[in-house]
Design an enzyme around this catalytic site. Structure first.
Site, PDB file in Angstrom:
ATOM      1  N   LYS A   1      15.736  34.188 -19.104  1.00 45.69           N
ATOM      2  CA  LYS A   1      15.725  34.257 -17.641  1.00 45.69           C
ATOM      3  C   LYS A   1      16.292  35.580 -17.116  1.00 45.69           C
ATOM      4  O   LYS A   1      16.196  35.879 -15.935  1.00 45.69           O
ATOM      5  CB  LYS A   1      16.475  33.065 -17.065  1.00 45.69           C
ATOM      6  CG  LYS A   1      15.766  31.749 -17.352  1.00 45.69           C
ATOM      7  CD  LYS A   1      16.602  30.549 -16.968  1.00 45.69           C
ATOM      8  CE  LYS A   1      15.847  29.250 -17.282  1.00 45.69           C
ATOM      9  NZ  LYS A   1      15.537  29.085 -18.721  1.00 45.69           N
TER      10      LYS A   1
ATOM     11  N   ASN B   1      14.861  28.474 -24.111  1.00 45.97           N
ATOM     12  CA  ASN B   1      15.461  27.150 -23.993  1.00 45.97           C
ATOM     13  C   ASN B   1      15.764  26.550 -25.362  1.00 45.97           C
ATOM     14  O   ASN B   1      15.026  26.762 -26.321  1.00 45.97           O
ATOM     15  CB  ASN B   1      14.510  26.214 -23.240  1.00 45.97           C
ATOM     16  CG  ASN B   1      14.243  26.710 -21.839  1.00 45.97           C
ATOM     17  OD1 ASN B   1      15.036  26.541 -20.931  1.00 45.97           O
ATOM     18  ND2 ASN B   1      13.096  27.373 -21.666  1.00 45.97           N
ATOM     19  N   VAL B   2      16.848  25.804 -25.420  1.00 43.32           N
ATOM     20  CA  VAL B   2      17.260  25.155 -26.660  1.00 43.32           C
ATOM     21  C   VAL B   2      17.111  23.651 -26.508  1.00 43.32           C
ATOM     22  O   VAL B   2      17.649  23.059 -25.568  1.00 43.32           O
ATOM     23  CB  VAL B   2      18.719  25.530 -27.008  1.00 43.32           C
ATOM     24  CG1 VAL B   2      19.188  24.754 -28.216  1.00 43.32           C
ATOM     25  CG2 VAL B   2      18.825  27.027 -27.269  1.00 43.32           C
ATOM     26  N   LEU B   3      16.376  23.051 -27.434  1.00 42.75           N
ATOM     27  CA  LEU B   3      16.154  21.606 -27.371  1.00 42.75           C
ATOM     28  C   LEU B   3      17.462  20.854 -27.529  1.00 42.75           C
ATOM     29  O   LEU B   3      18.251  21.139 -28.426  1.00 42.75           O
ATOM     30  CB  LEU B   3      15.202  21.174 -28.492  1.00 42.75           C
ATOM     31  CG  LEU B   3      13.717  21.391 -28.251  1.00 42.75           C
ATOM     32  CD1 LEU B   3      12.944  21.039 -29.507  1.00 42.75           C
ATOM     33  CD2 LEU B   3      13.227  20.559 -27.084  1.00 42.75           C
TER      34      LEU B   3
ATOM     35  N   LYS C   1      24.795  28.026 -16.304  1.00 42.07           N
ATOM     36  CA  LYS C   1      23.423  28.303 -16.728  1.00 42.07           C
ATOM     37  C   LYS C   1      22.346  27.532 -15.969  1.00 42.07           C
ATOM     38  O   LYS C   1      21.162  27.803 -16.145  1.00 42.07           O
ATOM     39  CB  LYS C   1      23.282  27.987 -18.224  1.00 42.07           C
ATOM     40  CG  LYS C   1      23.482  26.504 -18.558  1.00 42.07           C
ATOM     41  CD  LYS C   1      23.240  26.247 -20.034  1.00 42.07           C
ATOM     42  CE  LYS C   1      23.302  24.755 -20.341  1.00 42.07           C
ATOM     43  NZ  LYS C   1      22.983  24.472 -21.749  1.00 42.07           N
TER      44      LYS C   1
END
Length: 626
Positions: free
Chosen positions: A412, A449-451, A370
């Site tokens: 993306k 996006n993942v924190l 990724k």
């Protein structure tokens, strides 16, 4: 099983003496300290009834299991109730054996026994806490603290801190914007004023710690409190968030007071999912999660296990993260349902053996390369893993009659400019193409996006801050969508429950966040001033990186679901009839992958996507499922 130790035996004996004393005192009070000698034989026998009955009742209600040093009002109420039951039972026994006693004796015995037994315990609790505080003061310097939020959470945290003096925290005031609480006291601690008064309160009370105890408040309030703390030069800590408290109320205790993190500052309105839908989807199902050791994969495993699946196979090529997940789950009752397998989605024979043995009904596909810059430099590996690994998994799932296949995709993949984005977009096309001609329901969940995920920007910023800076940002206007891992996976499970096959579920990520603002927030969390204590350095966009990610929720191009955080993108209808064309193009790429250079691979990927990107129409509408 409960065993009496020396301390418990001594307490039972002491209680028995106090009960006997209370019973005898009841007669003295009843007869004005002039007891007729004819009562003495009766008193001796009935005393035994009351002593045995009350002590047994206390034992049955687990009154001798309690560590009274840490007891609360609930334990004291339970003690009083057990005394009442014991007195009632003893009175009943006396009447059965025709040993009549005045009615007032039972009432007086209950009152006196309650006073003596609870009183001695309260004295013991108070003395131990005072001794603990004294020891805490001697062993370490106590930190004077202000609790922000005088609601139920703040009050509970105050009680917890007082019960654990070894933490070395002394609450000296509350701050709360509710004016009706001002200048009033909660468990001996004054509500000093508004939250805005924090800098003055810190100076007045000589405070060096702020505890934020408003778990349900919006993140902008916490951000404001953080700014006030930086202004006053004091440390800020917080309690678990509302999601953690709802999932497990026991986390709301003094030992879980922690430093704030970025998730606290970016949290949004609590996500709601239909638990009935998700339970029906997962209960008693055999599930496989690929990439199970990763950030998203491991959280999928954790949350799936809560819905009572029959079995969860955790598959990953990287043994270290899979081992960590195994160790984490080992101490839970879920471990018996888990299987931890090392294997690659590139290895068809390994997938065949796993599917043949475990016969999964649901597949969550989270395995992928990724990292955008790395994939720009290694497009061959991105293609092999992301595209052909996914193809292997799709074909094996179809062969073994998997009911639902859920692929985790990314923002993306929307109008992709990077190798990683293009490979994920081609995976989406594959999933949709196979769904059109398969009994397996293939669907996609796409989010940003993942924190806190592995390799995300946040851990990088933290390392840079801990080294004293500078914090590197690629561009001042770079914006990204962010969501916490918990939020993302909750919505993945809800989308999977909705899935009928062929959908691209798009998660509402809220508003995009400027990366430079995120960096500044992190710097403040660590108690520094951005651009003063810690410099921010602009480095320029990296290969394949966009300034802005594509808008995920384009309502003109999406269909609503029952959950307002989940939408269905109108998908490419032409893909449904182009499965063979897609596969033939991919097989050509597979044959040439080792001889093509990086630029040739990128050109081919771009051409492949453009060939199949046709005008969008709503497949779900045509199927009549929406």
């Amino acid at each position: 099983m409960f065993y009496f130790n020396k301390k418990t035996s001594a307490l039972v004996l002491f209680d028995a003496i106090l009960i006997a004393f209370s019973y005898f005192s009841s007669y003295l009070i009843r007869f004005d300290f002039k007891i007729d000698y004819t009562y003495y034989r009766n008193i001796l026998i009935t005393t035994l009834f009351f002593v045995i009955s009350i002590t047994v009742s206390i034992w049955l209600f687990k009154g001798y299991h309690i560590i009274w040093k840490y007891a609360t009002a609930d334990e004291l109420i339970k003690l009083l109730f057990s005394i009442l039951i014991g007195c009632s039972f003893a009175t009943f026994i006396c009447y059965i054996f025709q040993m009549s006693i005045p009615r007032s004796i039972s009432i007086l015995t209950f009152v006196l026994t309650s006073i003596f037994l609870s009183g001695i315990r309260i004295v013991y609790m108070y003395a131990n806490r005072k001794i603990g505080i004294t020891k805490g003061v001697k062993s370490q310097k106590q930190r004077r603290a202000i609790i922000v939020g005088a609601g139920s959470a703040g009050q509970l945290i105050l009680d917890e801190i007082k019960k654990h003096p070894e933490m070395g925290i002394k609450p000296v005031a509350f701050l709360d914007d509710d004016k009706s609480k001002h200048r009033r006291y909660i468990n001996g601690v004054v509500v000093l004023g508004n939250i805005e008064d924090l800098p003055y309160a810190v100076e007045e009370k000589s405070v060096d710690l702020i505890i934020y105890a408003i778990p349900s408040a919006p993140s902008n309030l916490l951000r404001h409190v953080l700014e006030l703390c930086n202004q006053a030069k004091v440390e800020l800590r917080t309690i678990p968030g509302i999601y953690e408290i709802l999932r497990n109320p026991q986390v709301l205790n003094a030992r879980n007071i922690r430093k704030i993190n970025l998730e606290d500052l970016l949290k949004r309105e609590q996500i709601k999912i239909d638990l009935e839908d998700v339970t029906e989807f997962l209960v008693n199902k055999r599930v496989i999660v690929t990439g199970a050791g990763g950030s998203i994969g491991s959280e999928i495993v954790r949350q799936v296990l809560r819905f009572e699946p029959a079995e969860v196979v955790c598959l990953d090529i990287y043994e270290n993260t899979l081992y960590e997940l195994q160790q984490e789950l080992r101490s839970t009752p879920y471990i018996s349902k888990c299987r931890f397998l090392i294997g690659s989605i590139r290895d068809v024979s390994r997938l065949e053996s796993i599917f043949n043995k475990y016969r999964p009904e649901v597949v969550f596909h989270a395995a992928a390369h990724k990292h955008v810059p790395l994939m720009e430099e290694n497009p061959q590996e991105a293609v092999k893993n992301n595209i052909f690994g996914t193809l292997n998994l799709i074909e094996v799932s179809e062969k073994y009659n998997v009911q639902k296949f859920i692929m985790i995709s990314t923002d993306k993949a929307v109008n992709p400019t990077s190798v990683m984005g293009m490979t994920k977009r081609i995976c989406e096309l594959l999933v949709q193409a196979f769904n059109a001609k398969s009994k397996t329901e293939f669907s996609i969940v796409r989010f940003g996006n993942v924190l806190g995920s592995n390799g995300s920007v946040v851990p990088l910023f933290i390392k840079q801050i801990e080294k004293g800076g500078p914090v590197t940002v690629t561009h001042e206007e770079v914006r990204r969508y962010f969501m916490t891992i918990n939020e993302a996976v909750q919505l993945v499970l809800q989308a999977a429950a909705f899935a009928k096959g062929g959908e691209v579920f798009v998660l509402d990520m809220g508003e995009p966040v400027r990366i430079i603002d995120l960096a500044r927030d992190l710097i403040r969390i660590y108690g520094y001033e951005p651009d003063k204590d810690i410099k921010i350095e602009i480095t320029g966009l990296r290969p394949g990186e966009k300034l802005y990610e594509e808008l995920l929720i384009d309502k003109e191009n999406c269909v609503a679901t029952k959950n307002d955080k989940i939408w269905i993108e109108k998908v490419n209808h032409n893909v449904l009839s182009q499965k063979e064309d897609i596969l033939s193009n991919l097989f050509f790429l597979k044959d040439k992958i080792e001889v093509l250079n990086s630029e040739e691979i990128k050109t081919y990927l771009k051409a492949l996507i453009e060939e199949f990107e046709q005008p969008l129409i709503t497949v779900m509408e045509e199927k009549g499922e929406i």
